[in-house]
Design a protein around this motif. Structure first.
Motif, mmCIF file in Angstrom:
data_model
loop_
_atom_site.group_PDB
_atom_site.id
_atom_site.type_symbol
_atom_site.label_atom_id
_atom_site.label_comp_id
_atom_site.label_asym_id
_atom_site.label_seq_id
_atom_site.Cartn_x
_atom_site.Cartn_y
_atom_site.Cartn_z
ATOM 1 N N THR A 1 -3.393 12.944 0.463
ATOM 2 C CA THR A 1 -3.533 11.389 0.587
ATOM 3 C C THR A 1 -2.318 11.704 2.285
ATOM 4 O O THR A 1 -2.506 10.341 3.185
ATOM 5 N N ALA B 1 -1.896 3.865 -9.792
ATOM 6 C CA ALA B 1 -3.178 4.138 -8.721
ATOM 7 C C ALA B 1 -4.245 3.205 -9.136
ATOM 8 O O ALA B 1 -4.571 2.810 -10.201
ATOM 9 N N GLU B 2 -5.049 2.299 -7.978
ATOM 10 C CA GLU B 2 -6.403 1.491 -8.037
ATOM 11 C C GLU B 2 -7.477 2.603 -8.007
ATOM 12 O O GLU B 2 -6.588 3.774 -7.342
ATOM 13 N N ILE C 1 2.548 5.563 -5.448
ATOM 14 C CA ILE C 1 1.529 5.046 -6.695
ATOM 15 C C ILE C 1 0.931 6.732 -7.670
ATOM 16 O O ILE C 1 0.979 7.289 -6.923
ATOM 17 N N GLN D 1 0.931 -1.385 -0.057
ATOM 18 C CA GLN D 1 0.074 -0.128 0.517
ATOM 19 C C GLN D 1 0.863 1.320 -0.227
ATOM 20 O O GLN D 1 0.209 2.002 -0.701
ATOM 21 N N GLU E 1 -8.114 4.618 -4.910
ATOM 22 C CA GLU E 1 -6.944 5.160 -4.020
ATOM 23 C C GLU E 1 -5.964 6.368 -3.738
ATOM 24 O O GLU E 1 -6.427 5.709 -2.064
ATOM 25 N N PHE E 2 -6.068 7.695 -3.717
ATOM 26 C CA PHE E 2 -5.740 8.837 -3.226
ATOM 27 C C PHE E 2 -6.536 9.041 -2.270
ATOM 28 O O PHE E 2 -5.818 8.527 -1.540
ATOM 29 N N THR E 3 -7.652 8.626 -2.624
ATOM 30 C CA THR E 3 -9.016 8.764 -1.115
ATOM 31 C C THR E 3 -8.805 7.834 -0.484
ATOM 32 O O THR E 3 -8.561 8.242 0.656
ATOM 33 N N ARG E 4 -8.324 6.668 -0.459
ATOM 34 C CA ARG E 4 -8.538 5.519 0.251
ATOM 35 C C ARG E 4 -6.886 6.392 1.398
ATOM 36 O O ARG E 4 -6.895 5.890 2.686
ATOM 37 N N ARG E 5 -6.281 6.532 0.527
ATOM 38 C CA ARG E 5 -5.043 6.508 1.233
ATOM 39 C C ARG E 5 -5.218 8.053 2.256
ATOM 40 O O ARG E 5 -4.568 7.693 3.263
#
Ligand code: GDP
Ligand code: ZN
Length: 470
Positions: free
Chosen positions: A82, A114-115, A10, A6, A118-122
């Motif tokens: 992030t 990035a998936e 990314i 993770q 994924e930026f928001t997830r981070r």
């Protein structure tokens, strides 16, 4: 704690692929500075100054070819979206340019694409955003009307988060009082009646939660669209009304897959209100409301909707000689106090029937108009929209009446929090340990709305503070 996979740096194109003025490529992770070193060339010998947009050349890390002329900005961790080091490359938007930059990035062994999300997830994992902000961010991108944009912005900006956090902190305070009682027992260490105080506080909180829940689902309705059911006998003008709404007022008209094959649904923007119109027009084959199946479907559709609009043909229901209205019995069953009426085909009437006269019989939300000649349609639409605005308070989305609950998920958790507090209030002081457990569940339920940090951690810290403070 993030795993190494993770934590890998990314990258992704953050703007749509295609011709435009600017494209933004976003890079996030521990090696974002290395990307700057390898790809960004500024006049000042690749000098990296955080939070400053700098003119630069984007160069290929291998053969050093200049790929584009653009701008770069570096956000130093943790002051970034992030919370990691973030690099943004603002390049010209064209397929070849974008591809060349993405290819250059893919050549770097420490980077990977990035998936989705994924930026928001981070940002979420980094504690920068809570779940309500993540939702708000998504809702903001999805917003198609003014009212949707406003409630999404409120959530994304952290106002909802603060409100839920405050509520949770108060429950935890209440719990801390009870826990203190359990630890020291009532007596010299604590004032008498602490349990009563905790109960009083808990019922206050319960009232507060109930007030949040009693919002007429405004937030969810604004977010997902007000569901309007149009029903009425065959040939009254339901399809004509739908066409009228779609052509006249709709900024956006999208066909949605209906809940059933027979019901046509359109998503409209009527005066800033997101409205999803369901029309029984699709019921044409069984349109005959005398047939049970037609009534049953209309009933289901009305039940699933927020607002029902009954379209009737004025000439069929109004008898000018006796000045009386005849509503078909089958329809009467579907009508409630909230039902709005459009008495269509006013052009067929010999004389104009004043709205006041209609409203005496059918209530204040009834209007006559002719969808064919256009007579009265403007007034109908204005007043109908006004009725919806009043009912759902859309006009005040920015004011203090802003609905806090915008997702059913919030409602589910708040409802269960209220139930846990209710259980807490049922316990006598002898069962104080069990009672405390209920408050802990209530706090956890509210915590699940934001889902930022481990509920137990906060609980421990607040409890500790409380005891020391005493
Ligand atoms: P629905 O079966 O309720 O969907 O009704 P439609 O919208 O398909 O209309 C039925 C018929 O009534 C069509 O022939 C329309 O042209 C006609 N119609 C619709 N509105 C009016 C109106 O205001 N005045 C008159 N005279 N005819 C209308
Ligand atoms: Zn029709």
């Amino acid at each position: 704690v993030m795993s190494d996979a993770q934590r890998k740096t990314i990258y992704a194109l953050s703007t749509p692929m295609g011709k435009a003025g600017v494209a933004v490529v976003r890079i996030s992770g521990p090696d974002a500075t290395q990307v700057w070193d390898n790809l960004v060339q500024t006049n000042k010998k690749r000098h990296l100054e955080p939070w400053k947009l700098q003119r630069c050349k984007i160069i290929h890390p291998g053969h050093q070819e200049v790929l584009d002329d653009g701008l770069a900005v570096f956000f130093k961790s943790p002051k970034s979206f992030t919370t990691e080091d973030v690099l943004e490359l603002h390049i010209h938007s064209g397929r070849a340019i974008i591809s060349s930059v993405l290819n250059a990035l893919s050549a770097l062994p420490y980077c990977r694409p990035a998936e989705p999300g994924e930026f928001t997830r981070r940002a979420f994992l980094g504690g920068r955003l809570d779940l309500t902000q993540v939702e708000g961010l998504k809702d903001m991108i999805d917003a198609e009307t003014e009212s949707q944009r406003r409630i999404a912005l409120q959530a994304a900006g952290g106002a909802s988060r603060a409100e839920f956090e405050h509520l949770r902190t108060e429950i935890i305070h209440c719990l801390a009082m009870v826990e203190a009682l359990i630890d020291f027992g009532e007596g010299e260490d604590l004032e008498e009646g602490v349990f009563e105080q905790a109960r009083a506080k808990a019922s206050q909180l319960q009232e507060k939660i109930k007030a949040y829940l009693k919002d007429g689902r405004r937030g969810e309705i604004i977010r997902s669209g007000l569901r309007l059911a149009i029903f009425g006998p065959p040939n009254a003008g339901k399809s004509s009304l739908l066409n009228f709404l779609a052509q006249r007022e709709a900024a956006i008209v999208t066909s949605l897959p209906g809940t059933t094959r027979d019901i046509l649904e359109l998503s409209l923007d009527i005066g800033g209100l997101p409205i999803i119109v369901a029309d029984t027009a699709g019921l044409r084959a069984t349109d005959d409301l005398v047939e049970n199946i037609g009534i049953e479907r209309a009933r289901n559709m009305i039940h699933a909707s927020d607002v029902a609009l009954c379209v009737l043909s004025l000439d069929e229901i109004y008898d000018p000689t006796s000045s009386s209205f005849h509503i078909p019995t089958a329809l009467k069953e579907l009508v409630t106090l909230e039902t709005c009426f459009l008495l269509n085909k006013s052009d067929l009437a010999a004389a104009r029937l004043p709205d006041a006269q209609i409203q005496n019989v059918l209530g204040k939300n009834a209007w006559a108009a002719s969808l064919k000649s256009g007579q009265g349609t403007h007034e109908f639409l204005n007043q109908f929209t006004e009725t919806l605005k009043q009912r759902y308070d859309f006009s005040d989305v920015q004011g203090k009446n802003t609905p806090l609950i915008t997702h059913s998920r919030h409602r589910v958790q708040l409802t269960s929090a209220a139930q846990f507090i209710d259980s807490f209030l049922q316990y006598p002081i002898e069962d104080i340990v069990l009672a405390a457990e209920e408050l802990r569940y209530a706090a956890q339920a509210v915590g699940k709305i934001s889902w930022t940090i481990d509920v137990e951690d906060v609980l421990d810290s607040v409890f500790r503070d409380f005891c020391i403070g005493k």
